[in-house]
Motif scaffolding. Structure first.
Motif, PDB file in Angstrom:
ATOM      1  N   GLY A 116      -6.167   3.406   2.368  1.00 52.94           N
ATOM      2  CA  GLY A 116      -6.866   2.535   3.296  1.00 52.94           C
ATOM      3  C   GLY A 116      -6.911   1.106   2.782  1.00 52.94           C
ATOM      4  N   GLY A 117      -6.677   0.916   1.496  1.00 53.95           N
ATOM      5  CA  GLY A 117      -6.687  -0.408   0.875  1.00 53.95           C
ATOM      6  C   GLY A 117      -5.271  -0.864   0.553  1.00 53.95           C
ATOM      7  N   PHE A 118      -5.170  -1.847  -0.344  1.00 52.66           N
ATOM      8  CA  PHE A 118      -3.859  -2.394  -0.682  1.00 52.66           C
ATOM      9  C   PHE A 118      -3.898  -3.083  -2.031  1.00 52.66           C
ATOM     10  N   TRP A 119      -2.746  -3.433  -2.541  1.00 50.11           N
ATOM     11  CA  TRP A 119      -2.589  -4.221  -3.764  1.00 50.11           C
ATOM     12  C   TRP A 119      -1.966  -5.556  -3.406  1.00 50.11           C
TER      13      TRP A 119
ATOM     14  N   LYS B 167       0.857  -1.181   0.000  1.00 45.36           N
ATOM     15  CA  LYS B 167       0.000   0.000   0.000  1.00 45.36           C
ATOM     16  C   LYS B 167       0.889   1.224   0.000  1.00 45.36           C
ATOM     17  N   ARG B 168       0.276   2.360  -0.236  1.00 45.36           N
ATOM     18  CA  ARG B 168       0.960   3.628  -0.031  1.00 45.36           C
ATOM     19  C   ARG B 168       0.509   4.141   1.333  1.00 45.36           C
ATOM     20  N   PRO B 169       1.312   4.951   2.010  1.00 44.37           N
ATOM     21  CA  PRO B 169       0.996   5.349   3.384  1.00 44.37           C
ATOM     22  C   PRO B 169      -0.391   5.963   3.566  1.00 44.37           C
ATOM     23  N   HIS B 170      -0.903   6.657   2.576  1.00 40.55           N
ATOM     24  CA  HIS B 170      -2.199   7.330   2.719  1.00 40.55           C
ATOM     25  C   HIS B 170      -3.379   6.473   2.266  1.00 40.55           C
TER      26      HIS B 170
ATOM     27  N   ASP C 197       7.362   5.936  -5.212  1.00 42.85           N
ATOM     28  CA  ASP C 197       8.402   5.145  -4.554  1.00 42.85           C
ATOM     29  C   ASP C 197       8.196   5.066  -3.040  1.00 42.85           C
ATOM     30  N   ASP C 198       6.949   5.301  -2.621  1.00 47.10           N
ATOM     31  CA  ASP C 198       6.671   5.294  -1.183  1.00 47.10           C
ATOM     32  C   ASP C 198       5.801   4.118  -0.743  1.00 47.10           C
ATOM     33  N   PHE C 199       5.787   3.034  -1.521  1.00 43.23           N
ATOM     34  CA  PHE C 199       5.019   1.858  -1.128  1.00 43.23           C
ATOM     35  C   PHE C 199       5.617   1.230   0.124  1.00 43.23           C
TER      36      PHE C 199
END
Length: 75
Positions: A22-25, A17-20, A60-62
């Motif tokens: 609520g979900g994910f990949w 996920k990225r920090p902001h 690049d923040d994953f």
């Protein structure tokens, strides 16, 4: 983590996920599946927001997604 790093991580079963977000990949059957904070699940290639998705892929923040940092966690 950048896209090359998260792709390798997802191929090993990781969720990102990225920090902001609520979900994910995650990777399922050779494709990236998006889980949104609202519980919607779809194939990355079916995204309706192509520019946003491409912008995300260039980020690049994953970080690894976990119970502690992802309000919505689909199992």
């Amino acid at each position: 983590m950048n896209f090359a790093e998260i792709l390798a991580y997802m191929k090993q079963g990781g969720k990102v996920k990225r920090p902001h977000w609520g979900g994910f990949w995650e990777m399922q059957d050779g494709t990236i599946i998006i889980h949104t904070k609202d519980g919607v699940v779809f194939d990355l290639f079916d995204t309706k927001m192509k520019e946003y998705t491409l912008d995300c892929m260039a980020a690049d923040d994953f970080i690894p997604a976990a119970d502690s940092n992802t309000p919505f966690w689909a199992v």
